[in-house]
Design a protein around this motif. Sequence first.
Motif, PDB file in Angstrom:
ATOM      1  N   GLN A  34       0.802  -1.164   0.109  1.00  0.00           N
ATOM      2  CA  GLN A  34      -0.128   0.223   0.005  1.00  0.00           C
ATOM      3  C   GLN A  34       0.830   1.343  -0.068  1.00  0.00           C
ATOM      4  N   ALA A  78       2.074   1.744  -3.494  1.00  0.00           N
ATOM      5  CA  ALA A  78       1.179   2.151  -4.508  1.00  0.00           C
ATOM      6  C   ALA A  78       0.820   3.650  -4.088  1.00  0.00           C
ATOM      7  N   LYS A  79       0.824   3.992  -3.001  1.00  0.00           N
ATOM      8  CA  LYS A  79       0.489   5.377  -2.732  1.00  0.00           C
ATOM      9  C   LYS A  79       1.395   6.376  -3.319  1.00  0.00           C
ATOM     10  N   HIS A  90      -3.977   2.063  -7.079  1.00  0.00           N
ATOM     11  CA  HIS A  90      -4.491   1.362  -6.300  1.00  0.00           C
ATOM     12  C   HIS A  90      -3.692  -0.040  -6.093  1.00  0.00           C
ATOM     13  N   ASN A 126      -4.013  -3.021  -5.818  1.00  0.00           N
ATOM     14  CA  ASN A 126      -4.405  -4.137  -6.524  1.00  0.00           C
ATOM     15  C   ASN A 126      -3.950  -4.183  -8.250  1.00  0.00           C
ATOM     16  N   HIS A 127      -3.960  -2.775  -8.705  1.00  0.00           N
ATOM     17  CA  HIS A 127      -3.501  -2.538  -9.855  1.00  0.00           C
ATOM     18  C   HIS A 127      -1.799  -2.698  -9.960  1.00  0.00           C
TER      19      HIS A 127
END
Length: 302
Positions: free
Chosen positions: A221, A224-225, A230, A232-233
Amino acid sequence: MDHYHTLREYCKAINIKLPQWEEFDARRFKDNMKTVHPKMPPFKHEFYAIALKLEGSGYTTTGNYSTENLKATIFFNSPYQIIRWDIAPDWEGYYIIFSEDFYQREDTKRKISTDFPFLLVDNTVPLTLSSEEAKGFIHTFEEILGEHKKNDPTSKTICYFNTQVLLQKVARLFKERVPSKQQSFTQRDNDLDLVSRFKTLVETCFYPDQDFENGEPHKVQYYAKQLHLHPNHLNAVAKRIASQSASEIIYKHMLALAKSKLRNTNKSIKEIAFELYYNYPNHFANFFKKQMGVTPNQYRKS
């Protein structure tokens, strides 16, 4: 463990002539042999290095790779990688060592670890060379050394572009030698570029003295941020391109760092855990045992 922030500090520590430039140096190994310390305990510096070993007894270890029993070989150092050596004063070959700033002199937006992922810490596999391949690399190193020695107003620019040639030649060799799963990050479509940026971010997040809370560099996470995605992507792209989940890529890098620290330093498990941004050493020990099947202490003793 000693950590050298400048080329002057590094050269002084290994007992060779001080560099004439702050961000780039080029040498023949034989020119160092009279004074260099033949044995160096584990240390770190903040530079990239590309070396061509032609002959020489003993070994140098960079991260998880060693040059022991290898002759005509290209090998690499990356910033903050653990390095040590135990050599005889008979080495023949060349090396260049340079900063990220030197690499960015023509374009400050470029990232060497994005352009040339083989310089990422967990990718720095030594490559053995044929006699013809070695001749080609010798020629490039000699071009760089000649300009470095000349040291006129255009020498740095010429050394910069010859370094680009050297990097491209090594990248081509990696493409030929390293399985496509490892070298596919050199391609240029969007997903491949995303995975390369993700891997670079993972590496830089584990540089020393970062400011994290709650084990953030261990979490998909967090990355991704940073990449404005996201989770999941990011995970889906990582699986499609690298055949690994985003978590597996993070854990692989963490494990490579942990194994290198356990092998090459005398630091306690607690110290290593904190360096990998674990707030609690037992969390690091649990992670390591889950990945390796043995505790950090058992791995170190073996």
